[in-house]
Design an enzyme around this catalytic site. Structure first.
Site, PDB file in Angstrom:
ATOM      1  N   GLY A   1       5.848 -36.341  20.212  1.00 41.38           N
ATOM      2  CA  GLY A   1       5.546 -37.374  19.233  1.00 41.38           C
ATOM      3  C   GLY A   1       6.548 -38.278  19.003  1.00 41.38           C
TER       4      GLY A   1
ATOM      5  N   GLU B   1       9.693 -26.845  25.465  1.00 41.46           N
ATOM      6  CA  GLU B   1       8.375 -27.124  26.251  1.00 41.46           C
ATOM      7  C   GLU B   1       8.511 -28.058  26.930  1.00 41.46           C
ATOM      8  OE1 GLU B   1       5.381 -25.254  22.739  1.00 41.46           O
ATOM      9  OE2 GLU B   1       5.304 -27.403  23.592  1.00 41.46           O
TER      10      GLU B   1
ATOM     11  N   ILE C   1       1.722 -31.328   9.542  1.00 39.53           N
ATOM     12  CA  ILE C   1       0.556 -31.905   8.771  1.00 39.53           C
ATOM     13  C   ILE C   1       1.002 -32.384   7.317  1.00 39.53           C
ATOM     14  CG2 ILE C   1      -1.628 -32.571   8.072  1.00 39.53           C
ATOM     15  CD1 ILE C   1      -1.914 -32.694  11.010  1.00 39.53           C
TER      16      ILE C   1
ATOM     17  N   ASN D   1      -4.412 -31.502  16.420  1.00 38.01           N
ATOM     18  CA  ASN D   1      -4.258 -30.800  17.763  1.00 38.01           C
ATOM     19  C   ASN D   1      -4.225 -29.523  17.982  1.00 38.01           C
ATOM     20  OD1 ASN D   1      -3.487 -33.595  18.582  1.00 38.01           O
ATOM     21  ND2 ASN D   1      -1.557 -33.375  17.693  1.00 38.01           N
TER      22      ASN D   1
HETATM   23  O1  0RQ Z   1      -2.943 -39.768  12.653  1.00 40.00           O
HETATM   24  O2  0RQ Z   1      -3.080 -40.802  15.123  1.00 40.00           O
HETATM   25  O3  0RQ Z   1      -4.655 -41.277  13.670  1.00 40.00           O
HETATM   26  O4  0RQ Z   1      -2.387 -42.155  12.967  1.00 40.00           O
HETATM   27  O5  0RQ Z   1      -1.634 -37.299  12.349  1.00 40.00           O
HETATM   28  O6  0RQ Z   1       0.764 -37.896  13.013  1.00 40.00           O
HETATM   29  O7  0RQ Z   1       2.975 -38.890  11.838  1.00 40.00           O
HETATM   30  O8  0RQ Z   1       2.390 -39.878  14.019  1.00 40.00           O
HETATM   31  O9  0RQ Z   1       3.355 -37.313  13.598  1.00 40.00           O
HETATM   32  O10 0RQ Z   1       2.838 -37.336  16.332  1.00 40.00           O
HETATM   33  O11 0RQ Z   1       4.774 -36.197  15.022  1.00 40.00           O
HETATM   34  O12 0RQ Z   1       2.189 -35.478  14.719  1.00 40.00           O
HETATM   35  C1  0RQ Z   1       1.622 -31.982  13.313  1.00 40.00           C
HETATM   36  C2  0RQ Z   1      -0.024 -33.521  14.377  1.00 40.00           C
HETATM   37  C3  0RQ Z   1       2.331 -34.461  13.850  1.00 40.00           C
HETATM   38  C4  0RQ Z   1       1.934 -32.740  15.796  1.00 40.00           C
HETATM   39  C5  0RQ Z   1       1.491 -33.337  14.222  1.00 40.00           C
HETATM   40  C6  0RQ Z   1      -1.987 -37.774  11.023  1.00 40.00           C
HETATM   41  C7  0RQ Z   1      -1.330 -39.339  11.203  1.00 40.00           C
HETATM   42  C8  0RQ Z   1      -1.413 -39.399  12.789  1.00 40.00           C
HETATM   43  C9  0RQ Z   1      -0.075 -37.876  13.892  1.00 40.00           C
HETATM   44  P1  0RQ Z   1      -3.253 -41.179  13.868  1.00 40.00           P
HETATM   45  P2  0RQ Z   1       2.289 -38.685  13.152  1.00 40.00           P
HETATM   46  P3  0RQ Z   1       3.340 -36.659  15.010  1.00 40.00           P
HETATM   47  C10 0RQ Z   1       5.565 -28.648  20.973  1.00 40.00           C
HETATM   48  C11 0RQ Z   1       5.199 -28.378  19.238  1.00 40.00           C
HETATM   49  C12 0RQ Z   1       1.450 -28.915  16.388  1.00 40.00           C
HETATM   50  C13 0RQ Z   1       1.924 -28.749  17.700  1.00 40.00           C
HETATM   51  C14 0RQ Z   1       3.419 -28.614  17.839  1.00 40.00           C
HETATM   52  C15 0RQ Z   1       1.657 -31.449  16.156  1.00 40.00           C
HETATM   53  C16 0RQ Z   1      -1.261 -38.092  13.381  1.00 40.00           C
HETATM   54  O13 0RQ Z   1       3.568 -32.486  15.333  1.00 40.00           O
HETATM   55  O14 0RQ Z   1       0.135 -31.675  16.668  1.00 40.00           O
HETATM   56  O15 0RQ Z   1       4.172 -28.622  17.060  1.00 40.00           O
HETATM   57  N1  0RQ Z   1       2.030 -30.509  15.852  1.00 40.00           N
HETATM   58  N2  0RQ Z   1       3.893 -28.439  19.087  1.00 40.00           N
HETATM   59  O16 0RQ Z   1      -1.735 -40.009  10.330  1.00 40.00           O
HETATM   60  C17 0RQ Z   1      -3.953 -36.469   7.307  1.00 40.00           C
HETATM   61  C18 0RQ Z   1      -1.950 -35.542   6.822  1.00 40.00           C
HETATM   62  C19 0RQ Z   1      -1.450 -36.077   8.187  1.00 40.00           C
HETATM   63  C20 0RQ Z   1      -2.137 -36.652   8.677  1.00 40.00           C
HETATM   64  C21 0RQ Z   1      -0.171 -36.554   9.839  1.00 40.00           C
HETATM   65  N3  0RQ Z   1      -1.099 -34.756   5.918  1.00 40.00           N
HETATM   66  N4  0RQ Z   1      -3.032 -35.571   6.693  1.00 40.00           N
HETATM   67  N5  0RQ Z   1      -3.392 -37.134   8.516  1.00 40.00           N
HETATM   68  N6  0RQ Z   1      -1.536 -36.948  10.092  1.00 40.00           N
HETATM   69  N7  0RQ Z   1      -0.048 -35.850   8.462  1.00 40.00           N
HETATM   70  C22 0RQ Z   1       4.579 -29.576  21.435  1.00 40.00           C
HETATM   71  C23 0RQ Z   1       3.403 -28.770  22.205  1.00 40.00           C
HETATM   72  O17 0RQ Z   1       3.136 -27.599  21.576  1.00 40.00           O
HETATM   73  C24 0RQ Z   1       2.873 -28.836  23.229  1.00 40.00           C
END
Ligand code: 0RQ
Length: 504
Positions: A270, A293, A363, A383
């Site tokens: 991200g 990763e 999140i 995700n």
């Molecule tokens: O939504 O795309 O519709 O705008 O979630 O959020 O702020 O761009 O942040 O890309 O870092 O993603 C936890 C999803 C964060 C990610 C998560 C909505 C926000 C946006 C994306 P839009 P941001 P990021 C190594 C480690 C789990 C897997 C992991 C993730 C979208 O980090 O998937 O860590 N983590 N893997 O608007 C509603 C909230 C929100 C929300 C964010 N509180 N309520 N929507 N969003 N917070 C990689 C692998 O494992 C492969």
């Protein structure tokens, strides 16, 4: 023979994507290569999707179970989801079409720790694999396979599948040969032995995948790029988060709790994770290593500047520009990068032994530091947990980062109670937002709550959180981690009813 397929026997199995896809039957479990948009098969899944669409138009629904390393690309997840071709999906998905179908209850999604997929496939508890579809860079004369831009679960898929379809992708750089380290020493208990990896740059396996040639039923040649998406330039929020993390790491070094070159870093995917990596370019830590990763743009920058000595991962996740840069200099990068199976890149034993510094997105977090990484409002999958659990629990220090609000301020990322918990407070040591950083190590739940509210919450939500915490202290059943069960999820309820967590 071709320049990419040096085995005469296997050359005889070259065919087109439609013929290969025609071998797949409804109801099969397909185990495909692919991790964060790299190294996934591109031609056979699209041919399969066409076939599925034709079959379902003729009144014969055609769905398969789809297992991968992690997220793939529109040619695989997107294409199969669009024709309602996925019955069950594991272990991670980031595709927008698939996400909608999962949230409509049309795909059974098993959101799993990425390190656990291969062992569970070996245990047999997930069921049998009918067909593996694996992208490779080339096939050697002895039949061994040169892996592609991700390794993921490919070793396990090739070993466990009843039959194998290979895509040999000419777009993948031939100089990838030699970058991979495929460890064949994993076993199920009671035969399990320690994994002999002591440093991030140790090589403990072989550069090639092996596969019983009798199982290879089709080979399809492709020339198609990975799903390389551009990263947004870091905004003020991302830069502030990166700044807080770097200041924290400097502080830890100055206190002698981290070496000057840090410990191996793990970074999630991200824009914010990428901004943190970019920020490390100007930080005084030298020479760093990464045990992670995915290798994304910021890590390539760090390798270029010499700040990062080497990076170990299971896949690339690059912008088109960074992928071009990598491809232009693959031979030079090859000596400083290692791609491993995800059961090794994410192995809890290794993450704990190496002492990784884990940095992942979230999140929402509650005031005590329980973290929800997956379910918006407690029920809508974003995700999946990915590798965040593999790293967070076992890291030397486990950092979670997020903007303090989402959806234009209508959602607070810091809430009275997380609507779902992926990472319990014991696995969450540091929380960072653009507002500040809360180092929660050594603190009780009530001390954590005070710090999280003061340092991480957005000013619009801070008084509301303080008010909740104060009243919870007065009216809770117990005072270890005070809560008001009738009110704890009211912010989520309010958002679902009114479109904002802020009271009117
Ligand atoms: O939504 O795309 O519709 O705008 O979630 O959020 O702020 O761009 O942040 O890309 O870092 O993603 C936890 C999803 C964060 C990610 C998560 C909505 C926000 C946006 C994306 P839009 P941001 P990021 C190594 C480690 C789990 C897997 C992991 C993730 C979208 O980090 O998937 O860590 N983590 N893997 O608007 C509603 C909230 C929100 C929300 C964010 N509180 N309520 N929507 N969003 N917070 C990689 C692998 O494992 C492969």
């Amino acid at each position: 023979m071709t320049d990419r397929i040096a085995s005469e026997t296997l050359c005889a199995r070259i065919t087109d994507a439609d013929s290969a896809a025609a071998l797949i039957r409804p109801g099969e479990t397909i185990a495909a290569s692919g991790f964060t948009g790299s190294g996934y098969p591109k031609a056979v899944p699209q041919a399969l999707a066409r076939h599925m669409a034709a079959e379902s138009a003729a009144g014969r629904p055609f769905r398969v179970n789809l297992w991968t390393g992690a997220s793939t690309g529109p040619e695989l997840d997107g294409a199969l989801a669009a024709v309602d071709g996925i019955a069950q999906r594991l272990p991670y998905s980031g595709d927008p079409v698939a996400r909608e179908k999962i949230n409509r209850g049309e795909i059974d999604y098993l959101d799993m720790h990425l390190s656990q997929v291969a062992p569970m496939a070996w245990e047999g508890v997930l069921g049998a694999i009918d067909t593996a579809i694996v992208e490779v860079t080339g096939i050697r004369s002895d039949g061994t396979l040169i892996p592609s831009s991700s390794v993921g679960n490919n070793k396990t898929w090739l070993d466990r599948a009843g039959r194998v379809i290979l895509e040999v992708n000419r777009w993948q750089n031939a100089a990838l040969e030699g970058m991979h380290d495929i460890y064949y020493g994993t076993r199920l208990p009671p035969e399990r032995v320690p994994i002999p990896l002591l440093r991030p740059d140790d090589r403990i396996g072989t550069p090639y995948l092996t596969c019983d040639p009798d199982k290879i039923v089709a080979i399809v040649e492709t020339d198609a790029p990975d799903r390389n998406l551009p990263f947004a330039a870091p905004d003020a929020t991302a830069l502030a988060i990166a700044g807080h993390i770097i200041e924290f790491l400097r502080h830890e070094v100055s206190r002698g709790r981290l070496p000057a070159s840090l410990l191996p870093i793990q970074s999630g995917v991200g824009n914010i994770a990428n901004a943190v990596l970019s920020g490390l370019a100007d930080a005084p830590f030298d020479p760093m290593t990464a045990y992670t990763e995915v290798i994304q743009d910021g890590m390539l920058d760090l390798l270029d500047s010499g700040k990062l000595r080497m990076a170990s991962a299971t896949a690339f996740s690059l912008s088109p520009q960074a992928a071009a840069r990598l491809n232009a200099n693959m031979t030079a990068y090859r000596d400083r990068m290692i791609l491993r199976p995800q059961e090794i890149s994410n192995h809890p034993e290794l993450v704990r032994r190496l002492g990784c510094i884990a940095m992942n997105g979230l999140i929402e977090a509650d005031i005590y530091g329980n973290v929800n990484s997956t379910l918006v409002m407690g029920s809508r999958i974003q995700n999946g947990i990915g590798g965040s659990g593999d790293f967070a629990r076992n890291a030397y220090v486990s950092i979670f980062m997020t903007p303090s609000t989402a959806k234009g301020g209508k959602i607070s990322a810091i809430v009275p109670q997380a609507a779902h918990v992926d990472h319990i407070m014991q696995d969450v040591q540091v929380i960072v937002t653009e507002q500040g950083l809360a180092d929660l190590r050594g603190l009780s739940p009530q001390q954590r709550a005070r710090l999280v509210i003061e340092r991480c919450a957005h000013p619009d939500y801070r008084p509301l959180l303080t008010d909740y915490a104060t009243r919870a202290h007065g009216g809770s059943y117990g005072l270890h981690a005070p809560s008001l069960p009738g009110e704890a999820l009211s912010w989520h309820q309010r958002f679902m009813a009114t479109g904002t967590m802020l009271p009117s």
